[in-house]
Design a protein around this motif. Structure first.
Motif, short mmCIF file in Angstrom:
data_model
loop_
_atom_site.label_atom_id
_atom_site.label_comp_id
_atom_site.label_asym_id
_atom_site.label_seq_id
_atom_site.Cartn_x
_atom_site.Cartn_y
_atom_site.Cartn_z
N SER A 82 0.86 -1.19 0.00
CA SER A 82 0.00 0.00 0.00
C SER A 82 0.89 1.23 0.00
O SER A 82 1.94 1.24 0.64
CB SER A 82 -0.88 0.03 1.24
OG SER A 82 -1.68 -1.11 1.31
N CYS A 86 -9.25 6.30 16.71
CA CYS A 86 -8.82 5.23 17.60
C CYS A 86 -7.46 5.56 18.22
O CYS A 86 -6.60 6.16 17.57
CB CYS A 86 -8.72 3.93 16.79
SG CYS A 86 -8.71 2.45 17.79
N PHE A 124 -3.98 4.04 19.97
CA PHE A 124 -3.12 2.86 20.05
C PHE A 124 -2.01 3.11 21.06
O PHE A 124 -1.28 4.10 20.94
CB PHE A 124 -2.50 2.54 18.69
CG PHE A 124 -3.53 2.19 17.66
CD1 PHE A 124 -3.88 0.88 17.41
CD2 PHE A 124 -4.19 3.20 16.96
CE1 PHE A 124 -4.86 0.57 16.48
CE2 PHE A 124 -5.16 2.90 16.02
CZ PHE A 124 -5.49 1.58 15.78
N THR A 157 4.37 2.29 20.04
CA THR A 157 5.22 3.13 19.21
C THR A 157 5.57 2.41 17.91
O THR A 157 6.45 2.85 17.19
CB THR A 157 6.52 3.47 19.95
OG1 THR A 157 7.07 2.25 20.50
CG2 THR A 157 6.27 4.46 21.07
N ALA A 177 3.65 -1.34 12.16
CA ALA A 177 2.39 -2.04 12.40
C ALA A 177 1.20 -1.09 12.27
O ALA A 177 0.16 -1.44 11.71
CB ALA A 177 2.40 -2.68 13.79
N LEU A 178 1.37 0.12 12.75
CA LEU A 178 0.28 1.08 12.70
C LEU A 178 -0.01 1.53 11.26
O LEU A 178 -1.17 1.68 10.87
CB LEU A 178 0.63 2.29 13.57
CG LEU A 178 -0.53 3.00 14.23
CD1 LEU A 178 -1.38 2.03 15.04
CD2 LEU A 178 -0.04 4.12 15.13
N ARG A 221 0.47 -0.29 8.63
CA ARG A 221 -0.22 -1.42 7.98
C ARG A 221 -1.71 -1.37 8.28
O ARG A 221 -2.54 -1.58 7.40
CB ARG A 221 0.33 -2.75 8.50
CG ARG A 221 1.55 -3.24 7.80
CD ARG A 221 1.92 -4.61 8.32
NE ARG A 221 1.02 -5.66 7.86
CZ ARG A 221 0.94 -6.87 8.43
NH1 ARG A 221 1.68 -7.15 9.49
NH2 ARG A 221 0.13 -7.78 7.95
N LEU A 222 -2.02 -1.10 9.53
CA LEU A 222 -3.44 -1.03 9.90
C LEU A 222 -4.11 0.18 9.25
O LEU A 222 -5.26 0.10 8.81
CB LEU A 222 -3.55 -0.96 11.43
CG LEU A 222 -4.93 -1.18 12.00
CD1 LEU A 222 -5.52 -2.51 11.56
CD2 LEU A 222 -4.89 -1.11 13.53
N ALA A 271 -5.07 -0.71 5.87
CA ALA A 271 -6.21 -1.63 5.82
C ALA A 271 -7.53 -0.91 6.13
O ALA A 271 -8.58 -1.30 5.63
CB ALA A 271 -6.00 -2.77 6.81
N GLN A 272 -7.48 0.13 6.95
CA GLN A 272 -8.72 0.76 7.42
C GLN A 272 -9.10 2.03 6.68
O GLN A 272 -10.26 2.45 6.76
CB GLN A 272 -8.62 1.07 8.92
CG GLN A 272 -8.66 -0.18 9.79
CD GLN A 272 -9.04 0.13 11.23
OE1 GLN A 272 -8.17 0.47 12.03
NE2 GLN A 272 -10.30 0.03 11.56
#
Lengths: 197, 353
Positions: free
Chosen positions: A2, A115, A117, A120, A124-125, A127-128, A131-132
């Motif tokens: 992405s 949201c 989280f 740190t 990973a963040l 990637r999410l 996706a969102q």
């Protein structure tokens, strides 16, 4: 893979010495009883939005906020108050990181998916976020109060990024470089592209 | 989007240490509300629904409960997937005991180590809606193919900070939770640790169709009607359904005088003909960040195995909504809703085969 285009940013780690005064200017008044962590978040997010030339987010945009220790200072204060009696209600509210999401939504006169989280982990963040997020993109920030404070925000939109030359990021923090124009992300890799002159 | 299935569930709550015990207690109406004491002029005894499992060390107790619910949900089959820890209070109970410090990464690493987790770990904290937001995030990650397994771990255990904060804001009941009832006088906090295992590679009778979370800054400590309507409309759109497809809604209905009324108004505005409604708050309390996932675990098991919560108090007819007293004969589409602190309104749509 992405890819995001960066349309605005605020990198303030630490923020300038007069950041509180600048925040009051942005808000039109000094914020009251929301706590330093939330003030730092507002400062960074609103500067990032201004940098992107936006005053509010599109309805289908998402707001993601992350932190290493979040509201630890406010939480410590409330734990102290609890030794003697119940805490002050506003002091308790300051311990809830989600309050910053509501404050930002109110400030931007926006409502939508937001949201917090406790992390740190930039990769990973992202990637999410990929996706969102929909066509409205994402406003993504990392805010912490320690060591003089930090409030780093990016305004990102999914972008096909055709013809863009990506290189592997040397560290996750390279996404905050002012010269980076695009971010590409997959399950294992984080890549960046630099703006061409 | 790939279809995402709910393949495993685990729950420890005031009703019992697993879903079997919880269902048995629910069938027998064996719902007990204890109390917690807080110091001070404004302090006193406050009703509280604890997990019936005591250990002195907060970390040891949390570890034991997390491992139990993870095992019940079959989470060992998903250790390479994404772990979503959802909580409003993290390990603040351990901080209060002086055996932890407030550091989110340390907390995440600690919980991941309890589960011997090898995949990515996310910690989501949006007060009461935490575990529904975790479910929405996990659904997105799996649906887009970014992962094929995920676990949502809802986690809310005894601590003074949360109870003291809610007591200070005068949001607590003096006796028991009375959802949508005439004599409702506030919420009752409770403990829960719950685990939902999601998969795109394994099938089950429960499919997660979508969901929505709407943060509205106009009411920082409660719900707003417009946000409730927007939440339901968005959730229906993401799920490819219309309002008349919904058979049952698990509502927030925590027994708050003001918020229950706003929720009822929002439900009436969002649905022309109201679906059947159910609340689980009287049975397990308001388990804050764990509540969304905990109530999905309990409700889906109730629907499969035939158990239903009892409501002891008279419904408030002025609200224009009512909870159904018996389990419906058949249900295909359900929505599970939590309205939270911080202006957060979330719902998830599930389909039962």
């Amino acid at each position: 893979m992405s890819t995001f285009a960066i349309s605005g940013r605020c990198i303030a780690a630490p923020p300038p010495p007069d950041w509180c005064a600048r925040l009051a200017l942005l808000l039109g008044a000094k914020p009251r009883r929301i706590g330093t962590w939330a003030e730092l978040g507002l400062y960074g997010a609103l500067h990032c939005m201004a940098d992107a030339g936006e005053s509010t987010l599109p309805q289908d945009a998402i707001l993601m906020l992350a932190s290493r220790r979040g509201t630890y200072a406010a939480t410590g204060l409330v734990l102290e108050q609890l030794r003697e009696d119940l805490p002050m209600p506003l002091a308790f509210l300051q311990t809830q990181p989600g309050q910053l999401l509501a404050l930002l939504a109110a400030q931007m006169q926006w409502s939508g998916h937001a949201c917090f989280f406790a992390s740190t982990a930039h990769h990973a963040l992202l990637r999410l976020a990929a996706a969102q997020s929909g066509s409205g993109g994402v406003l993504l920030g990392w805010v912490d109060e320690m060591e003089g404070g930090s409030t780093n925000w990016l305004r990102l939109r999914l972008d096909a990024a055709a013809g863009i030359n990506f290189v592997p990021a040397t560290s996750d923090l390279e996404i905050f470089s002012p010269a980076v124009s695009h971010i590409a992300i997959d399950a294992t890799h984080l890549q960046v592209a630099y703006a061409t002159k | 989007m790939k279809p995402v299935y709910l393949c495993g569930r685990g729950l420890a709550c005031a009703l019992g240490l697993n879903l079997g015990q919880s269902l048995a207690a629910l069938r027998q109406g064996d719902v007990t509300t204890g109390s917690r004491f807080l110091h001070g002029a404004m302090g006193g005894h406050f009703p509280y629904q604890s997990i019936p499992f005591q250990m002195n060390d907060w970390n040891e107790r949390a570890c034991e409960l997390v491992q139990r619910v993870a095992s019940e949900a079959g989470a060992q089959n998903a250790k390479h997937g994404a772990l979503f820890i959802a909580t409003s209070s993290f390990d603040i109970g351990a901080v209060e005991q002086g055996i932890a410090q407030i550091n989110y990464d340390t907390f995440a690493n600690k919980v991941a180590a309890w589960l011997e987790w090898t995949g990515p770990v996310y910690v989501i904290s949006t007060a009461c809606t935490s575990s529904l937001n975790a479910l929405i995030a996990a659904h997105a990650l799996l649906g887009t193919g970014e992962a094929d397994e995920a676990v949502v771990l809802g986690f809310e255990l005894d601590n003074k900070l949360t109870l003291g904060g809610f007591a200070a804001m005068q949001l607590l009941s003096s006796s028991s939770s009375k959802p949508f009832a005439t004599h409702r006088d506030g919420i009752v906090l409770g403990e829960a640790v719950t685990c939902l295992r999601l998969s795109t590679s394994e099938r089950s009778d429960w499919k997660i169709l979508g969901g929505a979370n709407v943060v509205d800054g106009s009411q920082p400590t409660g719900a707003s009607v417009s946000a409730i309507v927007s939440m339901y409309q968005r959730a229906l759109a993401t799920s490819g359904l219309t309002a008349d497809n919904i058979d049952l809604i698990k509502v927030q209905a925590a027994g708050s005088p003001g918020n229950d009324a706003i929720e009822a108004q929002g439900l009436r505005a969002a649905f022309g003909k109201l679906p059947m409604l159910v609340s689980l708050k009287a049975a397990i309390g308001h388990t804050m960040g764990a509540s969304g996932a905990a109530e999905i675990a309990l409700l889906s098991t109730c629907l499969e195995q035939g158990a239903w919560p009892r409501y002891a108090d008279h419904a408030d007819e002025t609200l224009g909504v009512e909870l159904i007293p018996q389990m419906p004969e058949s249900v295909r589409h359900i929505m599970a809703t939590i309205l939270g602190f911080g202006g957060s309104h979330a719902t998830v749509v599930l389909e039962h085969a």
